[in-house]
Design a protein around this motif. Structure first.
Motif, PDB file in Angstrom:
ATOM      1  N   GLY A 103       0.790  -1.220   0.000  1.00 33.13           N
ATOM      2  CA  GLY A 103       0.000   0.000   0.000  1.00 33.13           C
ATOM      3  C   GLY A 103       0.824   1.272   0.000  1.00 33.13           C
ATOM      4  O   GLY A 103       0.282   2.365   0.110  1.00 33.13           O
ATOM      5  N   ASN A 104       2.151   1.151  -0.129  1.00 28.87           N
ATOM      6  CA  ASN A 104       3.022   2.322  -0.165  1.00 28.87           C
ATOM      7  C   ASN A 104       3.061   2.893  -1.573  1.00 28.87           C
ATOM      8  O   ASN A 104       3.091   2.151  -2.562  1.00 28.87           O
ATOM      9  CB  ASN A 104       4.446   1.944   0.258  1.00 28.87           C
ATOM     10  N   ILE A 105       3.096   4.200  -1.678  1.00 34.03           N
ATOM     11  CA  ILE A 105       3.183   4.851  -2.986  1.00 34.03           C
ATOM     12  C   ILE A 105       4.636   4.840  -3.434  1.00 34.03           C
ATOM     13  O   ILE A 105       5.529   5.207  -2.683  1.00 34.03           O
ATOM     14  CB  ILE A 105       2.630   6.286  -2.922  1.00 34.03           C
ATOM     15  N   GLN A 106       4.853   4.400  -4.668  1.00 35.20           N
ATOM     16  CA  GLN A 106       6.187   4.308  -5.249  1.00 35.20           C
ATOM     17  C   GLN A 106       6.226   5.126  -6.538  1.00 35.20           C
ATOM     18  O   GLN A 106       5.228   5.253  -7.239  1.00 35.20           O
ATOM     19  CB  GLN A 106       6.538   2.844  -5.570  1.00 35.20           C
ATOM     20  N   TYR A 107       7.402   5.651  -6.851  1.00 41.81           N
ATOM     21  CA  TYR A 107       7.630   6.386  -8.092  1.00 41.81           C
ATOM     22  C   TYR A 107       8.739   5.673  -8.857  1.00 41.81           C
ATOM     23  O   TYR A 107       9.763   5.314  -8.280  1.00 41.81           O
ATOM     24  CB  TYR A 107       8.044   7.826  -7.801  1.00 41.81           C
ATOM     25  N   THR A 108       8.547   5.474 -10.146  1.00 37.54           N
ATOM     26  CA  THR A 108       9.539   4.757 -10.935  1.00 37.54           C
ATOM     27  C   THR A 108       9.396   5.112 -12.408  1.00 37.54           C
ATOM     28  O   THR A 108       8.389   5.703 -12.823  1.00 37.54           O
ATOM     29  CB  THR A 108       9.385   3.229 -10.750  1.00 37.54           C
ATOM     30  N   ASP A 109      10.399   4.730 -13.188  1.00 39.07           N
ATOM     31  CA  ASP A 109      10.293   4.901 -14.628  1.00 39.07           C
ATOM     32  C   ASP A 109       9.851   3.597 -15.292  1.00 39.07           C
ATOM     33  O   ASP A 109       9.522   3.573 -16.467  1.00 39.07           O
ATOM     34  CB  ASP A 109      11.613   5.391 -15.232  1.00 39.07           C
ATOM     35  N   LYS A 110       9.833   2.502 -14.522  1.00 42.48           N
ATOM     36  CA  LYS A 110       9.397   1.200 -15.034  1.00 42.48           C
ATOM     37  C   LYS A 110       8.480   0.549 -14.000  1.00 42.48           C
ATOM     38  O   LYS A 110       8.945  -0.176 -13.124  1.00 42.48           O
ATOM     39  CB  LYS A 110      10.606   0.307 -15.290  1.00 42.48           C
ATOM     40  N   PRO A 111       7.170   0.788 -14.101  1.00 37.31           N
ATOM     41  CA  PRO A 111       6.270   0.189 -13.110  1.00 37.31           C
ATOM     42  C   PRO A 111       6.232  -1.326 -13.273  1.00 37.31           C
ATOM     43  O   PRO A 111       6.251  -1.839 -14.397  1.00 37.31           O
ATOM     44  CB  PRO A 111       4.917   0.825 -13.423  1.00 37.31           C
ATOM     45  N   PRO A 112       6.188  -2.069 -12.152  1.00 36.81           N
ATOM     46  CA  PRO A 112       6.176  -3.523 -12.240  1.00 36.81           C
ATOM     47  C   PRO A 112       4.871  -4.075 -12.799  1.00 36.81           C
ATOM     48  O   PRO A 112       4.840  -5.156 -13.355  1.00 36.81           O
ATOM     49  CB  PRO A 112       6.391  -3.976 -10.799  1.00 36.81           C
ATOM     50  N   SER A 113       3.789  -3.327 -12.650  1.00 33.12           N
ATOM     51  CA  SER A 113       2.496  -3.780 -13.168  1.00 33.12           C
ATOM     52  C   SER A 113       1.638  -2.566 -13.469  1.00 33.12           C
ATOM     53  O   SER A 113       1.874  -1.469 -12.973  1.00 33.12           O
ATOM     54  CB  SER A 113       1.806  -4.686 -12.150  1.00 33.12           C
ATOM     55  N   LEU A 114       0.662  -2.793 -14.267  1.00 35.25           N
ATOM     56  CA  LEU A 114      -0.301  -1.744 -14.576  1.00 35.25           C
ATOM     57  C   LEU A 114      -1.551  -2.028 -13.765  1.00 35.25           C
ATOM     58  O   LEU A 114      -1.806  -3.176 -13.419  1.00 35.25           O
ATOM     59  CB  LEU A 114      -0.579  -1.718 -16.072  1.00 35.25           C
ATOM     60  N   PRO A 115      -2.346  -1.129 -13.384  1.00 32.62           N
ATOM     61  CA  PRO A 115      -2.322   0.283 -13.756  1.00 32.62           C
ATOM     62  C   PRO A 115      -1.309   1.067 -12.927  1.00 32.62           C
ATOM     63  O   PRO A 115      -1.107   0.793 -11.760  1.00 32.62           O
ATOM     64  CB  PRO A 115      -3.733   0.750 -13.442  1.00 32.62           C
ATOM     65  N   ALA A 116      -0.682   2.007 -13.579  1.00 35.43           N
ATOM     66  CA  ALA A 116       0.224   2.940 -12.941  1.00 35.43           C
ATOM     67  C   ALA A 116      -0.067   4.309 -13.539  1.00 35.43           C
ATOM     68  O   ALA A 116      -0.282   4.437 -14.741  1.00 35.43           O
ATOM     69  CB  ALA A 116       1.670   2.545 -13.185  1.00 35.43           C
ATOM     70  N   GLU A 117      -0.085   5.302 -12.707  1.00 30.36           N
ATOM     71  CA  GLU A 117      -0.413   6.658 -13.157  1.00 30.36           C
ATOM     72  C   GLU A 117       0.841   7.306 -13.739  1.00 30.36           C
ATOM     73  O   GLU A 117       1.877   7.389 -13.088  1.00 30.36           O
ATOM     74  CB  GLU A 117      -0.913   7.478 -11.962  1.00 30.36           C
ATOM     75  N   ARG A 118       0.737   7.746 -14.985  1.00 31.81           N
ATOM     76  CA  ARG A 118       1.855   8.432 -15.622  1.00 31.81           C
ATOM     77  C   ARG A 118       1.813   9.900 -15.187  1.00 31.81           C
ATOM     78  O   ARG A 118       0.802  10.572 -15.314  1.00 31.81           O
ATOM     79  CB  ARG A 118       1.769   8.338 -17.141  1.00 31.81           C
ATOM     80  N   LEU A 119       2.922  10.370 -14.644  1.00 36.92           N
ATOM     81  CA  LEU A 119       2.997  11.738 -14.146  1.00 36.92           C
ATOM     82  C   LEU A 119       3.612  12.647 -15.202  1.00 36.92           C
ATOM     83  O   LEU A 119       4.468  12.231 -15.983  1.00 36.92           O
ATOM     84  CB  LEU A 119       3.833  11.790 -12.872  1.00 36.92           C
ATOM     85  N   ASN A 120       3.184  13.886 -15.190  1.00 35.19           N
ATOM     86  CA  ASN A 120       3.708  14.878 -16.120  1.00 35.19           C
ATOM     87  C   ASN A 120       4.856  15.609 -15.429  1.00 35.19           C
ATOM     88  O   ASN A 120       4.672  16.638 -14.800  1.00 35.19           O
ATOM     89  CB  ASN A 120       2.608  15.858 -16.539  1.00 35.19           C
ATOM     90  N   VAL A 121       6.046  15.029 -15.513  1.00 33.98           N
ATOM     91  CA  VAL A 121       7.232  15.618 -14.914  1.00 33.98           C
ATOM     92  C   VAL A 121       8.025  16.269 -16.026  1.00 33.98           C
ATOM     93  O   VAL A 121       8.427  15.610 -16.984  1.00 33.98           O
ATOM     94  CB  VAL A 121       8.086  14.555 -14.203  1.00 33.98           C
ATOM     95  N   GLN A 122       8.224  17.561 -15.899  1.00 34.89           N
ATOM     96  CA  GLN A 122       8.974  18.281 -16.923  1.00 34.89           C
ATOM     97  C   GLN A 122      10.392  18.524 -16.422  1.00 34.89           C
ATOM     98  O   GLN A 122      10.599  18.941 -15.303  1.00 34.89           O
ATOM     99  CB  GLN A 122       8.295  19.611 -17.246  1.00 34.89           C
ATOM    100  N   SER A 123      11.337  18.219 -17.276  1.00 36.60           N
ATOM    101  CA  SER A 123      12.731  18.430 -16.930  1.00 36.60           C
ATOM    102  C   SER A 123      13.466  18.887 -18.164  1.00 36.60           C
ATOM    103  O   SER A 123      12.931  18.879 -19.273  1.00 36.60           O
ATOM    104  CB  SER A 123      13.339  17.136 -16.376  1.00 36.60           C
ATOM    105  N   GLN A 124      14.668  19.291 -17.956  1.00 30.71           N
ATOM    106  CA  GLN A 124      15.478  19.712 -19.092  1.00 30.71           C
ATOM    107  C   GLN A 124      16.843  19.065 -18.997  1.00 30.71           C
ATOM    108  O   GLN A 124      17.268  18.662 -17.923  1.00 30.71           O
ATOM    109  CB  GLN A 124      15.611  21.230 -19.123  1.00 30.71           C
ATOM    110  N   ARG A 125      17.498  18.956 -20.105  1.00 38.07           N
ATOM    111  CA  ARG A 125      18.824  18.348 -20.128  1.00 38.07           C
ATOM    112  C   ARG A 125      19.800  19.235 -19.369  1.00 38.07           C
ATOM    113  O   ARG A 125      19.743  20.454 -19.417  1.00 38.07           O
ATOM    114  CB  ARG A 125      19.316  18.177 -21.549  1.00 38.07           C
ATOM    115  N   THR A 126      20.705  18.576 -18.685  1.00 40.17           N
ATOM    116  CA  THR A 126      21.744  19.291 -17.956  1.00 40.17           C
ATOM    117  C   THR A 126      22.875  19.618 -18.908  1.00 40.17           C
ATOM    118  O   THR A 126      23.322  18.763 -19.676  1.00 40.17           O
ATOM    119  CB  THR A 126      22.262  18.422 -16.806  1.00 40.17           C
ATOM    120  N   ASP A 127      23.322  20.846 -18.828  1.00 41.02           N
ATOM    121  CA  ASP A 127      24.483  21.252 -19.607  1.00 41.02           C
ATOM    122  C   ASP A 127      25.709  20.742 -18.853  1.00 41.02           C
ATOM    123  O   ASP A 127      26.109  21.292 -17.832  1.00 41.02           O
ATOM    124  CB  ASP A 127      24.508  22.773 -19.754  1.00 41.02           C
ATOM    125  N   ILE A 128      26.302  19.663 -19.359  1.00 38.35           N
ATOM    126  CA  ILE A 128      27.404  19.005 -18.659  1.00 38.35           C
ATOM    127  C   ILE A 128      28.602  19.934 -18.525  1.00 38.35           C
ATOM    128  O   ILE A 128      29.263  19.960 -17.486  1.00 38.35           O
ATOM    129  CB  ILE A 128      27.783  17.693 -19.367  1.00 38.35           C
TER     130      ILE A 128
END
Length: 149
Positions: free
Chosen positions: A32-57
């Motif tokens: 019952g814990n909320i987890q955040y990931t880029d690869k959910p182990p199962s569906l349904p998983a809510e896709r979040l609208n996270v905006q980011s930008q590339r880092t200038d190395i």
């Protein structure tokens, strides 16, 4: 120290650059814990609208180098003057002497007491057995020997 700062900066930069292309999902695990990931182990998983930008190395490396230079060229921290070192040594010696005095008093009290007790959670006294009393006296003696060297 400097190498670890640089490695951490580069690692953060590479992670930030990789995260810019990945989707982020939010889901509940089996506990019952909320987890955040880029690869959910199962569906349904809510896709979040996270905006980011590339880092200038290059800019990140320049900031890292500037921070390293600032840390190495910083004036010495307070407490490094000879007078402050003497004061700290005197305070340390006084502290050691105080601990020795308390250890001697504890040992004397244990040796001169016929009965020692422990207070329970409810405030009642539980008197030590002869074996426990001997162990407490030995412990007090060992503490005194160490603290009064």
């Amino acid at each position: 120290m400097l190498r670890s700062v640089l490695l951490l900066t580069l690692a953060a930069a590479s992670l930030a650059a990789g995260a810019a292309q990945a989707d982020v999902y939010k889901y509940k695990d089996e506990k019952g814990n909320i987890q955040y990931t880029d690869k959910p182990p199962s569906l349904p998983a809510e896709r979040l609208n996270v905006q980011s930008q590339r880092t200038d190395i290059v800019a990140a490396q320049e900031r890292s180098q500037a921070a390293i230079k600032a840390n190495t060229s910083a004036p010495p921290a307070a407490g490094n003057s000879p007078a402050e070192q003497k004061a700290a040594a005197a305070a340390s010696a006084q502290d050691k002497a105080d601990r020795c005095i308390k250890a001697r008093e504890r040992y004397d009290q244990y040796m001169n007491s016929q009965r020692l007790y422990e207070e329970g959670k409810d405030g009642e006294r539980r008197y030590l057995t002869d074996a426990e009393l001997d162990a407490a006296r030995a412990s007090a003696k060992a503490s005194m020997d160490v603290l009064c060297q």
